[in-house]
Design a protein around this motif. Structure first.
Motif, PDB file in Angstrom:
ATOM      1  N   UNK A 173      34.997  40.251  32.438  1.00 27.51           N
ATOM      2  CA  UNK A 173      35.211  38.830  32.721  1.00 27.51           C
ATOM      3  C   UNK A 173      36.516  38.306  32.146  1.00 27.51           C
ATOM      4  N   UNK A 174      37.250  39.171  31.434  1.00 21.36           N
ATOM      5  CA  UNK A 174      38.568  38.721  30.986  1.00 21.36           C
ATOM      6  C   UNK A 174      39.501  38.538  32.176  1.00 21.36           C
ATOM      7  N   UNK A 175      39.148  39.166  33.308  1.00 21.20           N
ATOM      8  CA  UNK A 175      39.906  38.967  34.536  1.00 21.20           C
ATOM      9  C   UNK A 175      39.274  37.801  35.306  1.00 21.20           C
ATOM     10  N   UNK A 176      40.010  36.697  35.434  1.00 17.07           N
ATOM     11  CA  UNK A 176      39.407  35.488  36.056  1.00 17.07           C
ATOM     12  C   UNK A 176      38.877  35.751  37.452  1.00 17.07           C
ATOM     13  N   UNK A 177      39.561  36.618  38.209  1.00 14.29           N
ATOM     14  CA  UNK A 177      39.111  36.888  39.577  1.00 14.29           C
ATOM     15  C   UNK A 177      37.711  37.494  39.548  1.00 14.29           C
ATOM     16  N   UNK A 178      37.487  38.402  38.587  1.00 14.51           N
ATOM     17  CA  UNK A 178      36.182  39.040  38.487  1.00 14.51           C
ATOM     18  C   UNK A 178      35.119  38.019  38.078  1.00 14.51           C
ATOM     19  N   UNK A 179      35.498  37.158  37.141  1.00 11.64           N
ATOM     20  CA  UNK A 179      34.544  36.127  36.699  1.00 11.64           C
ATOM     21  C   UNK A 179      34.159  35.223  37.865  1.00 11.64           C
ATOM     22  N   UNK A 180      35.155  34.880  38.690  1.00 13.07           N
ATOM     23  CA  UNK A 180      34.871  34.044  39.862  1.00 13.07           C
ATOM     24  C   UNK A 180      33.958  34.786  40.831  1.00 13.07           C
ATOM     25  N   UNK A 181      34.207  36.078  41.008  1.00  9.72           N
ATOM     26  CA  UNK A 181      33.355  36.875  41.895  1.00  9.72           C
ATOM     27  C   UNK A 181      31.913  36.859  41.400  1.00  9.72           C
ATOM     28  N   UNK A 182      31.754  36.984  40.068  1.00 12.49           N
ATOM     29  CA  UNK A 182      30.406  36.946  39.507  1.00 12.49           C
ATOM     30  C   UNK A 182      29.742  35.616  39.797  1.00 12.49           C
ATOM     31  N   UNK A 183      30.520  34.551  39.624  1.00 13.30           N
ATOM     32  CA  UNK A 183      29.956  33.216  39.885  1.00 13.30           C
ATOM     33  C   UNK A 183      29.571  33.073  41.353  1.00 13.30           C
ATOM     34  N   UNK A 184      30.426  33.603  42.220  1.00 12.43           N
ATOM     35  CA  UNK A 184      30.166  33.502  43.655  1.00 12.43           C
ATOM     36  C   UNK A 184      28.840  34.200  43.979  1.00 12.43           C
ATOM     37  N   UNK A 185      28.680  35.411  43.434  1.00 10.00           N
ATOM     38  CA  UNK A 185      27.441  36.148  43.670  1.00 10.00           C
ATOM     39  C   UNK A 185      26.255  35.357  43.149  1.00 10.00           C
ATOM     40  N   UNK A 242      33.903  43.699  42.236  1.00  9.04           N
ATOM     41  CA  UNK A 242      34.689  43.512  41.022  1.00  9.04           C
ATOM     42  C   UNK A 242      34.056  44.227  39.843  1.00  9.04           C
ATOM     43  N   UNK A 243      32.759  44.476  39.904  1.00  9.07           N
ATOM     44  CA  UNK A 243      32.077  45.144  38.805  1.00  9.07           C
ATOM     45  C   UNK A 243      32.486  46.611  38.730  1.00  9.07           C
ATOM     46  N   UNK A 244      32.158  47.265  37.614  1.00  7.57           N
ATOM     47  CA  UNK A 244      32.437  48.696  37.496  1.00  7.57           C
ATOM     48  C   UNK A 244      31.753  49.466  38.620  1.00  7.57           C
TER      49      UNK A 244
END
Lengths: 262, 623, 99
Positions: B156-168, B239-241
């Motif tokens: 989640x240090x990568x904002x794009x990934x954090x946004x993807x998580x929120x979207x999901x 975005x996840x591993x």
């Protein structure tokens, strides 16, 4: 006594009553108006007393003999005396400026008062025209005092008792209000005695010297002589000294001892 | 049975609470727990296998959970033929992926946290499939949503990934709303939320209620399984591993929707309208995912689109009624093998290519990564449905069932499924050709190499599954007979068959060959950069057929506008009214305050005015 | 003579008393004006008694006098208390309860 009865008789007849009313009522109204305009409270009190006496006369004229007497005794006597007494306390001479200090107070007051007068007079005019007066001849058949007493101790006895309780309460209340709180202990004989010995010198510890020259003249207007032959100023009242009513004690001084032995 | 859930949960708690202390051995504990859960699952399966068909379902009551008035819910578990399939899949594939992750995540300093989340996911997913009521299922449903959110946003240090998580998470919430509504409706309708209670009441319920429950369940399934119209989150979830993508977003969690619909077969059996909606969603999604998959250059996103499409097949199968459930589950299991295997293969490629995901930068990797290439290739053959690989037994059955579902709509559904198979062949071939064949397009500084044993061993196991699972499970209709008591498939209408199985297989193989052949010709040689001048279709597919634009225009923008409007209304109208009252009182008080001047005589005047008014009224009344 | 003349006199005196309360500032004079109002109502009561031919009005008037006496006693005590702390008998000076 006869004069009083005569006045009573005159008052009861219809025409003399009218004469009396038209003589006294305008004066009472003028006196009442006077209360509004006089500057000194003492004058207002006198005018008030006059209105009350007038009303007492009217009571008597209206077959309310008892109330008339009570009016004079209680109101004109006791209550007005109380007023005067307080006036003495507060200051007889204090005058009051009649200028109005509160904005929008005087004019509305006068307007409302006049309006109220007009309204009530109008109401009275509507109410009393139809009904002729019954008169108190029947009710006062046994005498006015007896009639009131009968009502007071039968029908109104409960109210009478309650009012008596009220009177006592009021008396107590006045005493509590007028009572000033003592903030420090009284300065009594003991304190006086201690204070006398705590002075810078013990000169006055035994009290002030008495006036008069021993064995020759003991009047209060002669200062006592001190051992060295001079007069003691503290031995006589300062008032006498100020008024000049003091006699010097020189004339009563003894000759020197040598001269005596001659 | 409770240990199945409790062990991973406990392990997850231990790993999270102990913190850095557990860094050294946390991954081993997690893997061990997962493996023991798998062992326990196998033991349960063998036990169950001994019983006759009607005695296989086992219920275990844990405790009274909710007891309000007539509403009673026990926390109890149900292990039956359907659940055990999922238990084995979750713990089996889960264990393999645990093992894989030990190596894959070895350079990540937060590996312990990763394993804690994985165990949390295993526990929640097991609770989901073992719950004996919709409410118990709901707890697991939310649990896997949480685990998915945590793992998508693991970096989640990568904002794009954090946004993807929120979207999901948000897209899943929409689905969860559907599930909670379905639970409420079924409680209102049947007075219970347990599967058995609803199943008993469903035949007597009104069709409107059943359709409503079915629609809400479908919404829930669409949210969790990334089906149309809630499909948009899955692509970003990559975005996840990569192990997460393999386990959660390919093999297990995204298939929860299929499980939900299969589990609710009594609802859908009783409402043909709901079934029709399921079919529509399945068909739209399988084509949607396939089309999107043709244009993706990101290997994981291409696989994600493929997953979406394959789950579309499963949903379609469940919509076909009692005859389809078993094939849906069959395809689910085989898909679990080959898609997880391919994701792990993709992860292996990325691992060797310094986390490069663009397939146009790959090429010719088969030579340097032979194990990965072979396992990936086996999975590829399985998803294409080439006999005798797993997909052949499952996907062709679905297509066949679609064709034979009766009525004129069968031709449309079957045709769409067949077309989907062709497109699948095209985009999967594209992936394989771009990655493993052709010229080397990677930069000289990259040193692609085969992954370690810990990574390729699970891939090999999954590849074996990709090859054999379909044959094993459908041999003598094994899975169909196994699931028969659960999905109540006894009254399958043996209507007139539109096509013989053989015809369908030939047809399917035909379109697969066409699609694959076209892809080989087209992508034999390809530039390292994506061409800019492409047809409008490619462009549309590249931007996910506008799913985000639609969401943005239809939901997000109006949502923001509505919120802004409500805020304005709240501020101006509601707050304004409150402030107006306050202001008025203030002003009136300011005026009235002047009357309170402290002078007794003024107050007396007021009083006299009052008297005057009273007398005036008296005067007027008596006039 | 019309007996209601007493009533008119009563009303006039009452109004003058009320006006006095409103426009005078000396607490003692205000008190006197209140007494004037009470006396005016007493006159009305006595007159009503005569009109109705019974003594109830006179008894009521008697009670009024007693209550007035109580009021004077307490009221004057209050005035003295206020005077003691403020050195003033003006009611306008006791105007702290404002705004």
């Amino acid at each position: 006594m006869t004069l009083f009865h005569l006045a009573l008789q005159v008052g009861r007849t219809a025409t003399p009553e009218a004469v009396q009313f038209w003589l006294l009522a305008p004066i009472a109204v003028i006196a009442a108006l006077g209360i509004l305009v006089v500057k000194k409270a003492i004058h207002a009190a006198l005018l008030m007393a006059w209105v009350m006496v007038t009303l007492a006369i009217f009571y008597i004229a209206e077959d309310a003999l008892f109330l008339g007497i009570v009016q004079i005794v209680v109101y004109t006597g006791a209550v007005m005396m109380l007023f005067l007494f307080i006036l003495m306390l507060v200051g007889v001479d204090s005058t009051e400026s009649l200028g109005e200090t509160i904005k929008g107070q005087r004019i509305p007051s006068i307007l409302i008062a006049v309006g109220l007068l007009g309204l009530v007079v109008s109401l009275l005019g509507r109410a009393t025209i139809t009904q002729p007066a019954v008169g108190l001849a029947t009710a006062n058949a046994d005498g006015n005092v007896q009639g009131i007493a009968k009502l007071l101790f039968t029908e109104y006895v409960w109210a009478f008792e309650v009012v008596s309780a009220l009177l006592i309460t009021a008396a107590l209340g006045a005493m509590v209000l007028a009572h000033s709180q003592q903030t420090k202990s009284k300065f009594a004989q003991r304190d006086l005695s201690i204070a006398r010995f705590r002075k810078s010198s013990l000169g006055g510890a035994a009290g002030l010297p008495t006036s008069g020259v021993f064995a020759r003249h003991n009047a209060v207007d002669v200062p006592a002589l001190l051992p060295d032959g001079t007069p003691a100023p503290t031995s006589i009242s300062q008032t006498l000294k100020a008024r000049g009513d003091m006699i010097t004690s020189d004339g009563f001084a003894l000759e020197s001892i040598e001269e005596q032995e001659d | 049975m409770v240990y199945l859930i409790a062990l991973p949960l406990l392990s997850s708690a231990i790993l999270l609470l102990l913190g850095r202390i557990a860094d050294k051995w946390g991954h081993l504990l997690a893997t061990l727990v997962s493996a023991s859960a798998f062992g326990f699952g196998v033991q349960q399966f063998l036990q169950m296998h001994k019983q006759p068909g009607s005695n296989r379902a086992v219920t275990q009551k844990l405790f009274d959970w909710i007891s309000v008035g007539t509403f009673k819910v026990d926390a109890s578990l149900l292990l039956d033929q359907l659940s055990i399939c999922f238990v084995l899949l979750i713990t089996g594939v889960g264990t393999l992926i645990h093992i894989y992750s030990i190596a894959y995540m070895s350079h990540d300093k937060d590996r312990r946290r990763f394993f804690a989340f994985l165990n949390l996911f295993i526990a929640a997913m097991l609770l989901l499939v073992l719950g004996d009521s919709y409410l118990n299922l709901y707890v697991g449903w939310e649990g896997v949503g949480l685990a998915s959110y945590l793992l998508i946003g693991f970096w989640n240090q990568n904002p794009v990934y954090a946004v993807a998580a929120k979207k999901a998470f948000v897209a899943n919430r929409v689905g969860d709303l559907g599930l909670s509504l379905a639970i409420m409706i079924s409680f209102a309708q049947f007075g219970t939320a347990s599967f058995s209670g609803v199943a008993a009441g469903a035949p007597h319920a009104s069709s409107a209620a059943l359709t409503a429950i079915g629609a809400m369940l479908l919404l829930a399934a669409a949210g969790k399984s990334a089906q149309f119209p809630l499909q948009s989150w899955l692509g970003d979830a990559m975005a996840g591993p990569t192990p997460v993508s393999a386990l959660i977003h390919a093999a297990t969690m995204v298939t929860a929707g299929v499980y939900l619909i299969t589990r609710s077969n009594f609802i859908f059996d009783a409402s043909s309208t709901a079934r029709m909606m399921v079919i529509a969603v399945g068909v739209i999604t399988l084509l949607f995912g396939a089309i999107v998959g043709t244009a993706k250059d990101d290997i994981k996103k291409a696989l994600a689109a493929s997953t979406m499409s394959q789950i579309g097949y499963m949903i379609l199968a469940t919509g076909l009624g009692p005859v389809g459930y078993a094939f849906a589950i069959l395809h689910l299991l085989t898909h679990g093998f080959f898609k997880a295997g391919m994701f792990l293969g993709a992860g292996s490629v990325m691992h060797g290519m310094d986390d490069e995901v663009n397939m146009r930068k790959y090429g010719g990797l088969a030579k340097v990564m032979p194990v990965t290439a072979i396992t990936f290739g086996l999975g590829y053959l399985a998803i294409l449905g080439v006999p005798p690989f797993a997909g052949f037994y499952s996907k062709d059955k679905i297509i066949e069932t679609a064709f034979n579902s009766g009525g004129s709509k069968a031709i449309v559904i079957g045709g769409a499924a067949l077309l989907g198979a062709g497109i699948t062949a095209f985009y999967m071939t594209r992936v394989v050709v771009l990655t493993f064949a052709g010229a080397r397009r990677w930069k000289s500084e990259a040193h692609p190499h085969e992954s370690s044993f810990l990574m390729w061993a699970p891939m090999v196991v999954l590849a074996i599954g990709s090859v054999a699972s379909g044959f094993l499970l459908s041999m003598g209709s094994a899975l169909v007979n196994w699931l028969q008591p659960v999905v109540n498939a006894s009254h399958v209408a043996s209507g007139k068959e539109l096509m013989k199985p053989m015809t369908v297989s030939v047809l399917a193989l035909g379109v697969v060959v066409l699609g694959a052949g076209y892809a080989i010709i087209k992508y034999r040689a390809v530039a390292a950069e994506a061409p800019e001048k492409v047809s409008i279709f490619t462009r549309a597919a590249r931007m996910d057929l506008g799913q985000d634009i639609v969401n943005d225009k239809v939901f997000v923008k109006p949502g923001f506008a509505l919120t802004a409007g409500l805020v304005a209304v709240d501020y101006k109208v509601i707050d304004g009214a409150v402030r107006l009252v306050g202001w008025l009182i203030n002003e009136i008080s300011d005026v009235l305050r002047k009357i309170q001047n402290g002078y007794v005589r003024s107050y007396a005047l007021m009083m006299l005015i009052g008297v005057f008014i009273c007398v005036l009224i008296l005067w007027m009344v008596t006039a | 003579m019309d007996i209601s003349n007493y009533l008119y006199l009563s009303v006039i005196l009452f109004t003058i008393g009320a006006l006095g309360v409103l426009i005078r500032r000396n607490a003692i004079v205000i008190f006197m004006c209140i007494e004037l109002m009470l006396n005016a109502s007493n006159l009305a009561l006595v007159t009503f008694s005569r009109i109705n031919g019974n003594l109830d009005g006179q008894v009521a008037s008697f009670f009024t006098m007693v209550v007035a006496a109580c009021e004077v006693v307490v009221g004057l005590a209050i005035i003295v208390t206020i005077y003691r702390s403020r050195r003033s008998a003006s009611v306008d000076d006791a105007s702290l309860l404002k705004n």
